[in-house]
Every structure is written in C-alpha cells, then in structure tokens.
Design an enzyme around this catalytic site. Structure first.
Site, short mmCIF file in Angstrom:
data_model
loop_
_atom_site.label_atom_id
_atom_site.label_comp_id
_atom_site.label_asym_id
_atom_site.label_seq_id
_atom_site.Cartn_x
_atom_site.Cartn_y
_atom_site.Cartn_z
N HIS A 87 17.34 22.31 -18.72
CA HIS A 87 18.74 22.65 -18.45
C HIS A 87 19.46 23.15 -19.70
O HIS A 87 20.52 23.77 -19.60
CB HIS A 87 19.49 21.47 -17.82
CG HIS A 87 19.78 20.34 -18.76
ND1 HIS A 87 19.01 19.20 -18.82
CD2 HIS A 87 20.77 20.17 -19.68
CE1 HIS A 87 19.52 18.38 -19.73
NE2 HIS A 87 20.58 18.94 -20.26
N ASP A 118 12.63 18.75 -15.66
CA ASP A 118 13.60 19.21 -16.65
C ASP A 118 13.02 19.35 -18.05
O ASP A 118 13.57 18.86 -19.02
CB ASP A 118 14.81 18.25 -16.68
CG ASP A 118 16.01 18.88 -17.38
OD1 ASP A 118 16.05 20.10 -17.52
OD2 ASP A 118 16.91 18.12 -17.78
N SER A 195 20.22 16.19 -25.13
CA SER A 195 19.18 16.69 -24.23
C SER A 195 18.09 17.42 -25.00
O SER A 195 18.36 18.29 -25.82
CB SER A 195 19.78 17.64 -23.20
OG SER A 195 20.34 16.93 -22.13
#
Length: 508
Positions: A87, A118, A195
């Site tokens: 993402h 992801d 992330s």
C-alpha cells in the site's frame, strides 16, 4: 451457541477498520537464498520510501485525486532488492528510496507485489547502493508470544529513523485482503510511516509492519517472515502469489449441546461445517461434517491446530502447506464414521463487491448521469456517512461481503451527484444509489447497462434503484444521448467512459 467462523469472508467491520501505516496517505528473478547471509545491524539495511500517488477518485471515477507525497519504510533483502508494504507503493507514478544515513534519494520501480498480504518488492535503478547496504537477516522461526520486539522505520513526527519497542502479543491466522495468512500482533507503538519497516527479535527480522487496529492504542500488526518467504519464493520462481483457502464456513464445537446433537462424544474434536460454496452432489464435504484433521494435524473443538508447543492457530494455516493438485487431505466424521477425503481448494472468494487492487474504477457517463461499480474501496470512504445508506437499505452495506449471485454480477452505482443540465431539472438523488433496472430490465453489471442503453429502441429510459425512497429517473433517450457531449464539455471531462467499456459501446 458456539460462534460461527467464516475465515474466508471479510466482515464489513474488517473492511472499515483496516488502517495502513502510511505517512501522508490520502482517502522472474534469479533464484537466490532469501536470507543471503544478512546484516546483524538493521540500520544498514533500512531505507525510507518516498512515493508520489494518484489515488482513484471514487466520487469522480473519470478522474484521479490530486497527487500526494507519501512516505513509508523498507529494507534491503537478498537479490539486490528492497521489501516494503504494497500500500506504500500502489498507485504511484514515482518511487524513491533513501538509505539510512544517506542524503541521496534513488529512483526505484515496483517489480512484484502481493496484494493479498500487502507486500511489494522494489528494484532501484542504481544498484550500487547494495555494496554499502547489505540484506537484512531474516529469521527462520516464528517469534514466541511475549518475545521483546523492536520496530524500525520512519513514522510521522520527524525525519530520522525511529525505533519503538514492545512485545509479541499474539500470533494467529487472520484475513488480510482476501488472503488467510499468519499475522503477528505487537504492542509496540506503530504510526503512519512505519509501513514496510522491519520488526526484529534480537538481530533478526520476524515481521514487516503494515497496519494498526483502529480506535485502540498500541495494537500493531506484522506480516511474519514465514509469509514473506512464501511471497519471495513465488517471485523468484516467476509465479503469481497464491493464497488457497477452503471454500466452506465452519463453526466451533466448544458447546456441549451442539456436540451431543451431532452424536459426538464429549471429547470429540474438530470444526463442524455449516455452509458449502459448492452445491455439487459429488463434493467430498457435506453440511454437518466434522473436520477432525487436516493432513496429520488434529483439529480441536475451537478449530485450532498445534503449530508448535504453546502455539495453536486456525487449521487454515496448513491449507497452502498441504495443497497438492488443487486439493488438501482432510479427515472428517460423518454419521459416526471417520473418513479420509481430498478437498478442493479455492482462491479469493467471488464477492459481488471486489477491491480495486491497484486499478482505477470503470465508469460510464450518459447525459447528466455517471455510473460506476461498487468496490470494497468505497467502504472506508463512506464510513463517516453510513447513516444515509443504512436508512436507504443500500446494498452497498447489506451486500458488502456477500458472494456473487451469478457470474459477472456487479452492483452498479449511480452518481455521487447529478451533473447540472436542463434535462435533469426537478430530479434529486442521494449519492451512490444502486441501480436496479432500466425499463424494467434488471441490470446485471456495468457492461450490461451500457448494452441496454446502446441497444434500446424505446423513446424513454426509466432508471430505478434498489435503495429505498430514491427517485426514479425518466429521460428521453435521444435527449439523454445528445446531452452527453454537452455535459463532458461543461465539466472538462475527456472521455464518456473508461477504456474497458468503449468496445461494448461501439458494438465490438
């Protein structure tokens, strides 16, 4: 009653509560060892990821949202590559990576991605950085619950590298994005920008940070290295990532009355099947079968199997490990008999609402109307304005995670707002009603709608909706088609439809 478990179906709440850790976010390779030796000093393997994004504009599907600069984290891995969260780098026009301790930002490109869990792999254009920045050391083992963990990355609040510490709180099988896989929960503070960053136990990678739980504090999630390895092995083989699952719904056998009704002894173990996606008579599983083992691994009354001493996870964990020729060996109890069966697996569930998965939405503009498809991506956008959709009994909510009723089914959405034009005078519709029929003909999907309008010889077109108390719209067909060019010109829109629908409109 024991809780019903549908591990292959994302709940509406799950769709609304996924919170990626992206700073600044807006609504075949040569086969090499995954470990590659590895660096014990994580800072020498750490990079900051800069991305320029153009996300879809779901309210204006012919357009994109303005460019946004976002940041995330990543790490050098074997094969002269960089690992990060998908993402972070989806919908990007530009990706740059900045090694820790360097002021230089290097162009990179996305060469592989697994939307299911992801993860993404980047390759920088200038590979000289790998001479100074070695691959991170990847653990072969799952961490024990209670193990101290340190998460490295570049969260918001500063420009330099950050380290947060905590413990491993839980290891479980969870639904990511239509993929059942292991997930690690930690209580280390994770924030936007983390992330794609590494989480270490000791000096070895145990997981990749990717999200946090919404409306809570200090509940963060990692993709374990076991899942990372599976992804990278598929990439090295030039294969698409696969996440096979059992196409069934199950219920635990914790309740004594339930076990008694099924004729099981108190000590009986397993999960009971409550629903099957397949209706074939020769399907090897039947409703009310009790799954007692997958391969050689016994399933307990809570549907769990032992992964290692002290750690039990959902039996789904072994599906991708044991699948062969599209089937998984299982043991079931049926009518008091113990049977060995080979169960076909399935891929991602065929839901009526699907994720965009990095693509842009399909759309069709005719006169003052814009039609598009209801995607799972609409749900986070609508979460702050759910009440109107509830009052309207909108299928966007009631069918958000429902299976398709027939092949090719889509929920066709009406406009976020009507374009201003004289033929729309007197009409008012709320945002995103779901189209039911045109001239009484049920609309199967967006392509079907285009065909209906293209082929109609009726003087008038009547648009009706599934949503309660939404006005039906009636237009003279010739006026509707003629007004389209005027609407496009007035609103500076280049194309009346997405490229995938043009052949249909042209009758090709």
């Amino acid at each position: 009653m024991a809780p019903v478990r549908r591990p292959h179906a994302r709940t509406l709440a799950a769709c609304l509560l996924a919170v990626p850790l992206l700073a600044g976010a807006v609504p075949g390779f040569a086969s090499e060892s995954v470990n590659g030796g590895g660096s014990p000093d994580v800072t020498r393997s750490l990079v900051k990821v800069y991305a320029t994004k153009r996300l879809p504009d779901l309210a204006r599907p012919w357009s994109k949202l303005p460019s946004a600069e976002v940041t995330g984290s990543g790490m050098v891995i074997a094969g002269r590559r960089i690992l990060t969260s998908n993402h972070v780098v989806s919908y990007t026009s530009t990706v740059l990576v900045q090694p820790e301790g360097s002021s230089e930002k290097l162009r990179a490109r996305v060469v592989a991605a697994d939307l299911g869990i992801d993860l993404a792999v980047l390759e920088p254009e200038d590979t000289s950085l790998f001479a100074a920045y070695p691959p991170i050391a990847i653990s072969d083992d799952l961490p024990d619950v209670g193990s101290p963990v340190a998460v490295y990355g570049y969260p918001t609040g500063g420009q330099s590298m950050s380290v947060t510490k905590g413990v491993v709180s839980r290891v479980e099988v969870a639904d990511y994005f239509d993929a059942l896989a292991l997930r690690i929960q930690v209580d280390a503070a994770l924030n936007p920008g983390n992330s794609g960053g590494p989480a270490l136990v000791g000096d070895q990678l145990v997981g990749v940070a990717f999200s946090v739980a919404n409306s809570t504090q200090n509940i963060g999630y990692l993709v374990p290295t076991e899942e990372v390895r599976s992804f990278l092995n598929a990439v090295d083989k030039g294969e698409a990532p696969a996440h096979p699952r059992l196409p069934i719904s199950r219920q635990t056998l914790d309740n004594a009355a339930l076990r008694s009704w099924l004729g099981l002894e108190t000590a009986g173990q397993g999960d009971v099947i409550t629903c099957l996606e397949s209706e074939l008579d020769d399907y090897p599983l039947k409703k009310w079968d009790v799954l007692s083992a997958i391969g050689e691994h016994d399933i307990d009354n809570s549907g769990l199997v032992e992964l290692k001493p002290g750690l039990r996870v959902a039996a789904d964990y072994f599906v991708p490990k044991l699948v062969h020729d599209g089937r998984v060996p299982m043991t079931v109890m049926r009518d008091g008999k113990r049977l060995q069966v080979e169960v076909p697996v399935a891929g991602a569930p065929d839901r009526v609402m699907k994720p965009l998965n990095g693509s842009y939405p399909s759309y069709f503009i005719v006169g003052p109307l814009t039609f598009s498809i209801a995607y799972l991506d609409h749900l986070p956008v609508l979460k702050t304005v759910l009440d109107p959709f509830l009052w309207r009994s909108s299928p966007i909510l009631s069918r958000a995670t429902a299976p398709s009723s027939f092949t090719g089914e889509e929920l066709v959405l009406g406009p976020a707002r009507l374009f201003s034009h004289r033929i729309a005078q007197g009409y008012s519709v709320p945002p995103f009603p779901v189209l039911k029929a045109v001239n009484g003909i049920p609309v199967r999907n967006l392509k079907h709608l285009v065909e209906l309008i293209r082929d109609s010889r009726d003087r008038y077109l009547v648009f009706e909706w599934f949503d309660r108390d939404v006005e039906s719209l009636v237009f003279n067909r010739d006026e509707l088609l003629k007004s389209t060019d005027e609407v496009l010109a007035d609103n500076d829109i280049r194309n009346a439809m997405s490229d995938d629908l043009l052949p249909t409109w042209q009758g090709r």
